[in-house]
Scaffold this active site. Structure first.
Site, PDB file in Angstrom:
ATOM      1  N   TYR B 293      -1.488  -0.359  -1.675  1.00  0.00           N
ATOM      2  CA  TYR B 293      -0.881   0.399  -0.358  1.00  0.00           C
ATOM      3  C   TYR B 293      -0.446   1.690  -0.459  1.00  0.00           C
ATOM      4  O   TYR B 293       0.847   1.821  -0.872  1.00  0.00           O
ATOM      5  CB  TYR B 293       0.012  -0.459   0.371  1.00  0.00           C
ATOM      6  N   TYR B 343      -5.988   6.083   7.369  1.00  0.00           N
ATOM      7  CA  TYR B 343      -5.253   5.092   7.491  1.00  0.00           C
ATOM      8  C   TYR B 343      -5.673   4.072   8.535  1.00  0.00           C
ATOM      9  O   TYR B 343      -5.772   4.296   9.640  1.00  0.00           O
ATOM     10  CB  TYR B 343      -3.684   5.505   8.193  1.00  0.00           C
TER      11      TYR B 343
END
Lengths: 163, 413
Positions: B293, B343
């Protein structure tokens, strides 16, 4: 009804049911750092919470704690996302570690209290004060209302210099 | 319950469909429309019809439609729908719930989706619609300090990491550099221009040690995964990707402000690691491609350490020596990731690894007369291929905040 308490342009609101926050900030208003002490395992905790993260007990008392510690880490904020902070950039948020309860109940655990690093009189512009990770600091309070003060941190040497 | 593989249903379910609307700063659609578009694409990708879906799982931060509304837009009458609150580390949590729904017979096929106008609508950092500065509850202990955005609140972890381990900003910057190379091979990516470490280090400071280019940009996007049981997986249009292991959400013993429970240089991944690998029957050395991430360059670095891809403190070297670059021994975030592709709270990282395990990355490689993309595995700028050759095992390492995480291991079916 008095105006809502304001700090740096933020409106602060303590829910009447949030008795732990009410008590914490009242102690701050008396310029004392008090932390919850678990009635079962006697450990301190921060931020205030209804249950003990170490043993799960819900009983506690408030006890006075020495408001000195060291900077465990920090960030210097250059981009303020909220309007009230934009006049103050760059400002510093320090994670201050107290000496109480270090590595208890596990390695790496500690009481850590975030707050702005400020001059001894509470100014966010700390200019060329010298500080960094492991620097000693002490707590100072910025009064907001009769019920609330905000806890902040100032480098120890700086406070000596100013006074 | 002790950490371990006991009771876990390895490979019981598969990801059989993926859908994306694209990644932009202005979708021009409501999040409800984005959700529907992403689900339709994922259903078509699986070779299904919307009516084949009988479960919907979604997450959001009060910025997304509830899934019973979305279901109706698609003509789906779900047997189970659920919308949970959360951003990062939620995608795997919903994958884990989908597995539970399917193996217990409550649903046959589940759509997991996220729809967000992350740039044009609600910004994660607390601007735009969330900007009204009334502070109460837990926020009383952080927001009065001008300490609210993910960059601001996570940064002290990274500062301490630099202090304890000598990690350098130049090393973290390489996460962005390599991923920008990957994004150049991804027509969907929001930021496709290659950047250098100097570009990262000379970009303006956001919150030390995070420069602008150390941070991802919240993005408008709809994303969806279709998950079904193993027995149906091979009936679908694409090669199935099996859910070998998943850890839905794991947190540190305390999580209020991220820093109560140290070492603060460790993320919640240290509580997930043993169980993730035990469930998988695999370890880091077995993994061909990772998606760690990358809301920030440093989050990727810390997660790779905490899941055991390198020793604690050696993440700076791991992410900067070329291993994580396409053509390296274990590429990371081959789509360009959150930093460059867009994102979506991590959904697109799972989607990319599904593509990798299908051996069907949607790059610039030529498409043959049967419509199949022929990958060259030439990862040079001119070659333009981003497919990792013979990828069999992928790991997704997700981050909600320093005290909360999730992860999955996916394998080619």
């Amino acid at each position: 009804m008095a105006d809502a308490p304001r700090y740096l342009g933020y409106e602060l609101s303590i829910d009447p049911q949030d008795t732990a926050s009410r008590d914490f900030f009242r102690f701050c208003r008396e310029h004392q750092l008090h932390l919850q002490c678990c009635g079962s395992c006697s450990r301190l905790r921060y931020p205030p919470s209804p249950g003990c993260p170490f043993c799960g007990s819900d009983g506690y008392t408030w006890i006075p704690v020495d408001g000195s510690g060291v900077i465990h880490s920090y960030t210097e904020v250059h981009h303020a996302v909220s309007a009230p902070m934009k006049p103050f950039v760059p400002y510093v948020v320090a994670i201050v570690e107290l000496a109480n309860q270090r590595d208890d109940p596990a390695a790496g655990a500690a009481i850590r209290i975030p707050g702005n690093l400020v001059t001894a009189d509470g100014n966010l512009n700390i200019g060329d004060l010298r500080w960094g990770i492991d620097s000693p600091v002490r707590i100072v309070f910025s009064d907001v209302s009769d019920e609330i003060a905000i806890p902040l941190w100032t480098p120890l040497e700086a406070s000596r210099f100013i006074s | 319950m002790n950490a371990g593989a006991s009771g876990w249903v390895r490979d019981a379910c598969a990801i059989v469909g993926i859908g994306e609307t694209g990644y932009s700063k202005s979708s021009g659609m409501t999040t409800r429309a984005l959700a529907g578009a992403a689900i339709r694409r994922a259903v078509a990708d699986a070779g299904m019809r919307p009516a084949d879906i009988d479960g919907l799982l979604s997450h959001g931060m009060n910025d997304s439609p509830v899934s019973n509304l979305v279901a109706a837009d698609l003509g789906i009458r779900p047997n189970f729908f659920m919308d949970c609150v959360g951003g990062g580390a939620s995608a795997e949590a919903l994958v884990a719930l989908a597995v539970g729904l399917i193996v217990t017979g409550q649903c046959r096929t589940v759509a997991v989706y996220r729809a967000m106008n992350g740039f044009s609508g609600t910004r994660t950092g607390g601007t735009n619609r969330n900007a009204i500065p009334v502070i109460s509850g837990q926020d009383l202990y952080s927001r009065p300090f001008g300490w609210s955005s993910p960059a601001q609140t996570f940064a002290p972890c990274f500062m301490r990491h630099m202090h304890d381990f000598g990690t350098r900003s130049e090393q973290a910057a390489m996460v962005r550099v390599f991923q920008s190379e990957h994004a150049a091979k991804n027509p969907k990516a929001l930021y496709r221009a290659p950047v250098t470490a100097d570009d990262v280090l000379s970009s303006r400071m956001i919150a030390t040690p995070l420069h602008l280019l150390d941070c991802c940009v919240e993005t408008d996007s709809g994303t969806c995964l279709i998950i079904t049981g193993r027995e149906h997986a091979h009936d679908c249009r694409c090669h199935p990707v099996m859910i070998r292991s998943v850890l839905g959400r794991v947190c540190k013993p305390r999580n209020d402000l991220h820093f109560e429970w140290g070492p603060i240089t460790e993320s919640a991944a240290v509580y997930a690691k043993d169980r993730l690998w035990a469930q998988a029957g695999l370890g880091p050395d077995d993994v061909d491609v990772t998606a760690a991430y990358d809301a920030f360059t440093y989050t990727s670095l810390m997660l790779l350490e905490d899941y055991g891809f390198c020793a604690k403190g050696e993440g700076g070297g791991y992410v900067s020596d070329g291993r994580t670059r396409l053509g390296g021994s274990r590429p990371n975030n081959t789509s360009g990731g959150l930093l460059c592709e867009g994102y979506s709270n991590g959904m697109n990282l799972i989607i990319e690894n599904v593509r990798q395990l299908r051996h069907d990355a949607d790059d610039g490689c030529p498409i043959d007369s049967t419509g199949r993309r022929v990958h060259t595995h030439d990862h040079s700028a001119a070659g333009g291929c981003r497919q990792v050759q013979d990828a069999e095992v992928a790991a997704n390492l997700a981050w909600g905040n320093p005290g909360m995480g999730s992860a999955s291991v996916l394998v080619r079916g």
